[in-house]
Design a protein around this motif. Structure first.
Motif, PDB file in Angstrom:
ATOM      1  N   PHE A 195      38.311  25.872  27.479  1.00 26.18           N
ATOM      2  CA  PHE A 195      38.069  26.994  28.387  1.00 26.18           C
ATOM      3  C   PHE A 195      38.456  26.536  29.790  1.00 26.18           C
ATOM      4  O   PHE A 195      38.793  25.365  30.012  1.00 26.18           O
ATOM      5  N   THR A 196      38.405  27.449  30.731  1.00 28.83           N
ATOM      6  CA  THR A 196      38.751  27.112  32.105  1.00 28.83           C
ATOM      7  C   THR A 196      37.861  25.977  32.604  1.00 28.83           C
ATOM      8  O   THR A 196      36.650  25.967  32.377  1.00 28.83           O
ATOM      9  N   ASP A 197      38.474  25.022  33.280  1.00 28.81           N
ATOM     10  CA  ASP A 197      37.799  23.847  33.835  1.00 28.81           C
ATOM     11  C   ASP A 197      37.452  22.790  32.795  1.00 28.81           C
ATOM     12  O   ASP A 197      36.853  21.775  33.139  1.00 28.81           O
ATOM     13  N   ALA A 198      37.810  23.018  31.529  1.00 28.51           N
ATOM     14  CA  ALA A 198      37.579  21.985  30.504  1.00 28.51           C
ATOM     15  C   ALA A 198      38.750  21.006  30.559  1.00 28.51           C
ATOM     16  O   ALA A 198      39.649  21.024  29.714  1.00 28.51           O
ATOM     17  N   GLU A 199      38.736  20.136  31.567  1.00 26.80           N
ATOM     18  CA  GLU A 199      39.864  19.245  31.812  1.00 26.80           C
ATOM     19  C   GLU A 199      39.861  18.014  30.921  1.00 26.80           C
ATOM     20  O   GLU A 199      40.843  17.287  30.864  1.00 26.80           O
ATOM     21  N   ALA A 200      38.759  17.755  30.251  1.00 27.11           N
ATOM     22  CA  ALA A 200      38.671  16.598  29.369  1.00 27.11           C
ATOM     23  C   ALA A 200      37.721  16.925  28.224  1.00 27.11           C
ATOM     24  O   ALA A 200      36.897  17.841  28.316  1.00 27.11           O
ATOM     25  N   ARG A 201      37.860  16.196  27.151  1.00 20.50           N
ATOM     26  CA  ARG A 201      36.956  16.366  26.018  1.00 20.50           C
ATOM     27  C   ARG A 201      35.548  15.914  26.404  1.00 20.50           C
ATOM     28  O   ARG A 201      35.369  14.923  27.104  1.00 20.50           O
ATOM     29  N   ARG A 202      34.544  16.653  25.954  1.00 15.06           N
ATOM     30  CA  ARG A 202      33.158  16.348  26.307  1.00 15.06           C
ATOM     31  C   ARG A 202      32.314  16.163  25.055  1.00 15.06           C
ATOM     32  O   ARG A 202      32.414  16.961  24.110  1.00 15.06           O
ATOM     33  N   THR A 203      31.497  15.111  25.067  1.00 13.37           N
ATOM     34  CA  THR A 203      30.570  14.872  23.964  1.00 13.37           C
ATOM     35  C   THR A 203      29.305  15.695  24.187  1.00 13.37           C
ATOM     36  O   THR A 203      28.696  15.624  25.253  1.00 13.37           O
ATOM     37  N   GLY A 204      28.920  16.483  23.199  1.00 19.21           N
ATOM     38  CA  GLY A 204      27.749  17.338  23.329  1.00 19.21           C
ATOM     39  C   GLY A 204      26.451  16.583  23.082  1.00 19.21           C
ATOM     40  O   GLY A 204      26.433  15.434  22.640  1.00 19.21           O
ATOM     41  N   LEU A 205      25.349  17.268  23.358  1.00 17.64           N
ATOM     42  CA  LEU A 205      24.033  16.656  23.202  1.00 17.64           C
ATOM     43  C   LEU A 205      23.751  16.280  21.755  1.00 17.64           C
ATOM     44  O   LEU A 205      23.129  15.248  21.481  1.00 17.64           O
ATOM     45  N   LEU A 206      24.179  17.112  20.814  1.00 10.77           N
ATOM     46  CA  LEU A 206      23.958  16.813  19.400  1.00 10.77           C
ATOM     47  C   LEU A 206      24.645  15.513  19.008  1.00 10.77           C
ATOM     48  O   LEU A 206      24.097  14.706  18.257  1.00 10.77           O
ATOM     49  N   GLU A 207      25.853  15.318  19.535  1.00 11.42           N
ATOM     50  CA  GLU A 207      26.602  14.103  19.214  1.00 11.42           C
ATOM     51  C   GLU A 207      26.027  12.887  19.941  1.00 11.42           C
ATOM     52  O   GLU A 207      25.967  11.789  19.386  1.00 11.42           O
ATOM     53  N   GLN A 208      25.576  13.082  21.179  1.00  8.53           N
ATOM     54  CA  GLN A 208      24.983  11.982  21.937  1.00  8.53           C
ATOM     55  C   GLN A 208      23.728  11.445  21.248  1.00  8.53           C
ATOM     56  O   GLN A 208      23.436  10.248  21.303  1.00  8.53           O
ATOM     57  N   ALA A 209      22.976  12.337  20.593  1.00  7.73           N
ATOM     58  CA  ALA A 209      21.742  11.922  19.925  1.00  7.73           C
ATOM     59  C   ALA A 209      22.020  11.052  18.709  1.00  7.73           C
ATOM     60  O   ALA A 209      21.127  10.311  18.261  1.00  7.73           O
ATOM     61  N   GLY A 210      23.227  11.133  18.155  1.00  4.15           N
ATOM     62  CA  GLY A 210      23.589  10.286  17.019  1.00  4.15           C
ATOM     63  C   GLY A 210      22.637  10.443  15.856  1.00  4.15           C
ATOM     64  O   GLY A 210      22.396  11.548  15.373  1.00  4.15           O
ATOM     65  N   ALA A 211      22.058   9.322  15.402  1.00  2.17           N
ATOM     66  CA  ALA A 211      21.074   9.350  14.319  1.00  2.17           C
ATOM     67  C   ALA A 211      19.655   9.300  14.865  1.00  2.17           C
ATOM     68  O   ALA A 211      18.719   8.989  14.134  1.00  2.17           O
ATOM     69  N   GLY A 212      19.509   9.635  16.160  1.00  6.40           N
ATOM     70  CA  GLY A 212      18.195   9.573  16.801  1.00  6.40           C
ATOM     71  C   GLY A 212      17.512  10.927  16.873  1.00  6.40           C
ATOM     72  O   GLY A 212      17.376  11.627  15.868  1.00  6.40           O
TER      73      GLY A 212
END
Length: 453
Positions: A195-212
């Motif tokens: 989308f507009t201003d999405a200049e780089a790939r971003r890791t979401g909160l679900l992915e940041q939480a991993g197996a936690g």
């Protein structure tokens, strides 16, 4: 326990053999560093992170020397230590067994720390801790934590996490703090150019939480358009980043919290999502429902505040305790903590008395005790109660950082700029006061010079 596992230090005078053995023993649950001299041993232990020590030595004298050195290290009390003499050709499995037992002990100790912060001996708190322990092993089941604002819902979420997966990430997000238009990208992540201003790939909160654990605070504020997408994630354990087709697998447990009834009329929260989030419910009781715990909590906050700020020990007088126990605490534990810490800032002696608390708990009611008192240190003049000056009638609460700054700068003015005398009056180390003054100076004009008197 750290994300790298239990921290082990391996001592062997042969550096090459030490490195080789460390590679053989390292695992996902154990991180090993090596030392081959007494100087290196001291350096490795100095950071205080080591949880276990393995001594491999050919000479008994060397072992005795190392153990004698350990006894003289003030920064290594209670360190788990095992000696494996090289000439006895200790089997590798024996060392591995010792490490496994140590990992088990450290994991249980870390888990118990999660429950330690849930302070209270009332029936409701005992039941709360029991429910936390009961749900901990079921890592795929969602948990909903309910209770009024200030009752400690995030502490309960962290306790569930500590007992479930202490070595995995704990990611917390306040659903009311994220703009509605950005919530989906924050939660799921997004691809570059999605989308507009999405200049780089971003890791979401679900992915940041991993197996936690992903903690959704104020989940009742979840935007309506995101609710069905989160429901699908909980049902399938899969999700997609915004702008991508490849599915990710959800490895984290979802723990939510709310202070409001989510299914009452007028609430725009999906019923099916609510029941998914409320796979297991834990209720945090209001402080007025467990008055017997007030004194224990107050004493804990006093000890913690003094420890964090390097202050001499303070105690609550019986009159102060009686006042606390009689208060309704509409702000619950958060209000109690704020009152105690603010009173501790204003206390000039070794006690927190009723006078320090009345101006905070009853700002609209004249105090039954004098509003001025004689300082307990002879170099201080008589002056009005500090807590009343800062947060009395007609004044709004300010942050503890601002209160601390005012107290410190006021002490420096009274001591005519002498850092040494001000530190003595405040009951803190001179170096601590100098560091704080430097920070204040940088915040004001970028300068970093502090009079050394």
């Amino acid at each position: 326990m750290s994300a790298q596992g239990v921290q082990i230090l391996l001592f062997d005078e042969d550096a090459a053999l030490a490195q080789a053995l460390a590679r053989r023993l390292a695992s996902d649950s154990v991180s090993i560093t090596v030392a081959s001299s007494i100087e290196q041993l001291r350096g490795r232990l100095a950071n205080g992170a080591t949880q276990g020590l393995i001594l491999c030595a050919e000479a008994t004298d060397t072992v005795s020397l190392v153990l004698a050195q350990l006894n003289s290290f003030n920064f290594a009390p209670g360190l788990a230590t095992e000696v494996f003499k090289a000439e006895q050709r200790t089997p590798l499995w024996e060392i591995q067994t010792w490490l496994e037992n140590l990992v088990d002990v450290q994991t249980k100790r870390q888990a118990s720390r999660g429950l330690d912060v849930l302070i209270g001996n009332t029936t409701s708190m005992c039941d709360l801790r029991a429910r936390v322990e009961r749900i901990a092993p079921f890592t795929e089941m969602s948990v909903l934590i309910t209770g009024e604002t200030g009752t400690g819902k995030e502490l309960v979420a962290m306790a569930v996490h500590q007992l479930s997966c202490p070595r995995e990430p704990f990611v917390s997000v306040n659903c009311a703090a994220i703009p509605q238009a950005l919530f989906e990208a924050e939660l799921f992540g997004h691809a570059k150019g999605a989308f507009t201003d999405a200049e780089a790939r971003r890791t979401g909160l679900l992915e940041q939480a991993g197996a936690g654990t992903l903690f959704l605070d104020e989940v009742g504020e979840l935007p309506e358009e995101v609710q069905p997408k989160l429901l699908r994630v909980l049902e399938t354990r899969r999700y997609r980043r915004v702008g991508e087709q490849r599915e990710q697998i959800l490895g984290a447990r979802i723990v939510s919290a709310t202070h409001q009834p989510m299914l009452e009329s007028g609430q725009r929260f999906r019923q099916d999502l609510y029941f998914r989030l409320a796979g297991y419910t834990i209720h945090c009781p209001a402080l007025r429902e467990r008055r017997e715990d007030i004194v224990h909590l107050a004493q804990y906050f006093v000890r913690r505040f003094c420890s964090v700020h390097g202050l001499a020990e303070l105690r609550l007088t019986p009159a102060a305790v009686a006042l606390l126990e009689a208060h309704s605490f509409p702000g619950n534990v958060r209000e109690l903590r704020g009152v105690i810490e603010t009173a501790a800032v204003g206390a000039l002696g070794a006690e927190i008395d009723r006078a320090e608390l009345e101006a905070l708990l009853r700002p609209g009611v004249p105090s039954a005790v004098p509003q001025a008192f004689t300082a307990r240190r002879p170099s201080f003049p008589e002056r009005p109660l500090l807590a009343h000056q800062l947060v009395g009638p007609g004044r709004t609460f300010v942050s503890l950082e601002e209160l601390e700054r005012e107290v410190i700068l006021g002490a420096c003015v009274e001591c005519r700029g002498s850092v040494s005398r001000a530190a003595e009056q405040l009951g803190i180390a001179r170096s601590t006061l100098r560091d704080k003054l430097r920070r204040y100076r940088r915040q004001t004009d970028g300068r970093d010079d502090v009079d050394s008197r």
